[in-house]
Scaffold this active site. Structure first.
Site, PDB file in Angstrom:
ATOM      1  N   LYS A 155       6.062  -9.672  -0.885  1.00  0.00           N
ATOM      2  CA  LYS A 155       7.126  -8.722  -1.253  1.00  0.00           C
ATOM      3  C   LYS A 155       8.052  -8.451  -0.066  1.00  0.00           C
ATOM      4  O   LYS A 155       9.262  -8.313  -0.223  1.00  0.00           O
ATOM      5  CB  LYS A 155       6.517  -7.400  -1.733  1.00  0.00           C
ATOM      6  CG  LYS A 155       5.763  -7.497  -3.055  1.00  0.00           C
ATOM      7  CD  LYS A 155       4.940  -6.238  -3.317  1.00  0.00           C
ATOM      8  CE  LYS A 155       4.207  -6.318  -4.659  1.00  0.00           C
ATOM      9  NZ  LYS A 155       3.134  -5.327  -4.785  1.00  0.00           N
ATOM     10  N   TYR A 207       1.534   1.249   0.762  1.00  0.00           N
ATOM     11  CA  TYR A 207       1.496   2.042  -0.471  1.00  0.00           C
ATOM     12  C   TYR A 207       1.355   3.529  -0.169  1.00  0.00           C
ATOM     13  O   TYR A 207       1.942   4.034   0.764  1.00  0.00           O
ATOM     14  CB  TYR A 207       0.372   1.545  -1.400  1.00  0.00           C
ATOM     15  CG  TYR A 207       0.466   0.082  -1.645  1.00  0.00           C
ATOM     16  CD1 TYR A 207       1.595  -0.462  -2.243  1.00  0.00           C
ATOM     17  CD2 TYR A 207      -0.533  -0.787  -1.240  1.00  0.00           C
ATOM     18  CE1 TYR A 207       1.708  -1.816  -2.457  1.00  0.00           C
ATOM     19  CE2 TYR A 207      -0.436  -2.142  -1.447  1.00  0.00           C
ATOM     20  CZ  TYR A 207       0.690  -2.647  -2.060  1.00  0.00           C
ATOM     21  OH  TYR A 207       0.799  -3.984  -2.264  1.00  0.00           O
TER      22      TYR A 207
HETATM   23  O1  DON Z   1       0.875  -8.176  -8.661  1.00  0.00           O
HETATM   24  C1  DON Z   1      -0.277  -8.075  -8.272  1.00  0.00           C
HETATM   25  O2  DON Z   1      -1.027  -7.224  -8.730  1.00  0.00           O
HETATM   26  C2  DON Z   1      -0.759  -9.019  -7.193  1.00  0.00           C
HETATM   27  N1  DON Z   1      -0.168 -10.318  -7.350  1.00  0.00           N
HETATM   28  C3  DON Z   1      -0.443  -8.502  -5.836  1.00  0.00           C
HETATM   29  C4  DON Z   1      -1.016  -7.121  -5.567  1.00  0.00           C
HETATM   30  C5  DON Z   1      -1.309  -6.859  -4.131  1.00  0.00           C
HETATM   31  O3  DON Z   1      -1.452  -7.730  -3.306  1.00  0.00           O
HETATM   32  C6  DON Z   1      -1.548  -5.444  -3.778  1.00  0.00           C
HETATM   33  N2  DON Z   1      -1.899  -5.348  -2.373  1.00  0.00           N
HETATM   34  N3  DON Z   1      -2.541  -4.747  -1.671  1.00  0.00           N
END
Ligand code: DON
Length: 382
Positions: free
Chosen positions: A123, A298
């Site tokens: 991201k 987050y």
């Molecule tokens: O979209 C998702 O849920 C995953 N591809 C990525 C989420 C993620 O890496 C959250 N990180 N800590």
């Protein structure tokens, strides 16, 4: 009760009472702390070196990277993510720590070349590519820069903000950002994502097809978020195609070494310090790092900044990248996560290196005391 009330109105007793109440509530909070999820660092007794213009010499960085790896190697807290089914099959013992300097030197210890899916860390870099394309103001207005204070896959955060994604580092904002990637087709957008992240890493990154398929089969929540954004007019193109490009970007394979170099490119004004290629502008790096500081970890971003003092981004496969502007970046990999979704060993190793390498952007010491001669004649020290 009346006596307590009367005592409160005697200034000294009132103050003493208030202090006692504050102390008691701090004691309760301390007792309660173990039950809450906080950024766990384990750096008690480790001196905070102050943030200066450069990293220590080569040997010192080598030693500290080795020490960061050794110190937390045997920590076995945390749980490997399993909501993307294939992630649950990874070896939880894998652990790599890497530092890439903005001068191009790379230091590593442990499993620094083992590949894993980049997940949410993508991201940050897709955001930088989109900022490069559209500029500061448009991206600010479209996806925002504020922390939602809610988990990365929150649907309610979108509703609470009238459909505005608010934060490019949570799934809603990341989907809105990926939708802005340049490209005449979704296939082209995907190739531009892959090409851009590869330029950050300094090598061609490959898709982990197994992770991509595993997440594609189970990512109903992201599809729901994309549809919701579409309903608010925040995604004008096919939302399911956007989810597909996003799912691919999350499934790109990187190593801790790659993460360190990708982060060091953001630390180096947008030029990859290993390949010398300019990937994005200096302004885009500044904007991206500001967003990472506010939102990269987050709803734990405040605690992370308070404890570790570096813009950073984590991913559910166990990667973390933390960036020290002008100096370099730390890339770590260790799959077991804490309940907020951040790698347990990775955050400890990052905290240790932030402290010992003097990376914490908020750590300073008075310079006038060291260099009184720099004070103009007759100026008083404040
Ligand atoms: O979209 C998702 O849920 C995953 N591809 C990525 C989420 C993620 O890496 C959250 N990180 N800590």
């Amino acid at each position: 009760m009346t006596l307590l009330f009367a005592m409160r109105n005697v200034p000294e007793i009132g103050l003493a009472l208030r202090c006692a109440v504050v102390r008691a509530s701090i004691a309760v909070a301390r007792a309660d702390r173990r039950k809450r999820v906080v950024v766990e660092t384990d750096v008690e007794g480790i001196e905070q070196e102050v943030s200066t213009g450069s990293l220590p010499g080569w040997d010192r960085v080598e030693d500290l990277v080795g020490a960061a790896h050794a110190r937390y190697r045997d920590v076995d807290d945390g749980v490997v993510a399993d909501y993307i089914p294939v992630l649950a099959t990874v070896d939880p013992g894998l652990y790599g720590v890497c530092v890439a300097e903005s001068g191009g030197a790379v230091h590593g210890a442990g499993d620094t070349e083992v590949e894993f899916s980049v997940q949410s860390i993508s991201k940050a870099f897709v955001y930088a590519l989109v900022c490069e394309e559209f500029g500061h103001q448009d991206v600010l207005e479209r996806v925002g820069v504020n922390n939602t204070g809610l988990p990365f896959n929150s649907v309610i955060a979108v509703e609470l903000n009238d459909g505005h994604p608010m934060n490019p580092m949570v799934n809603a904002g990341a989907l809105a950002t990926t939708a802005l990637m340049p490209g005449a087709s979704f296939g082209e957008q995907w190739e531009n994502v892959r090409g851009g992240l590869s330029a950050f890493a300094g090598r061609q990154l490959e898709l982990d097809d197994e992770v991509y398929r595993s997440e594609s089969a189970t990512n109903m929540r992201n599809k729901a978020i994309a549809r919701l954004l579409q309903s608010y007019g925040r995604i004008e193109v096919d939302p399911l195609e956007v989810v597909d490009v996003y799912t691919r970007q999350c499934a790109l394979r990187v190593s801790a070494h790659d993460l360190a170099v990708m982060g060091a490119t953001l630390a180096d004004g947008g030029v990859n310090p290993v390949t010398g290629e300019r990937v994005v502008s200096g302004q885009v790096c500044r904007d991206t790092l500001a967003v990472l500081a506010a939102t990269g970890m987050y709803e734990r971003s405040g605690e992370w900044l308070f404890e570790i003092g570096l813009p950073a981004k984590s991913g559910v496969a166990g990667g973390i990248v933390a960036v020290a502007p002008g100096k370099g970046a730390i890339g770590t990999f260790s799959p077991p996560l804490d309940p907020a979704g951040n790698s347990v060993r990775g955050q400890r190793a990052t905290a240790y290196l932030s402290r010992t390498l003097g990376l914490n952007v908020f750590a300073s010491a008075p310079r006038v005391a060291e260099h009184p001669a720099r004070m103009p004649e007759g100026t008083e020290s404040r």
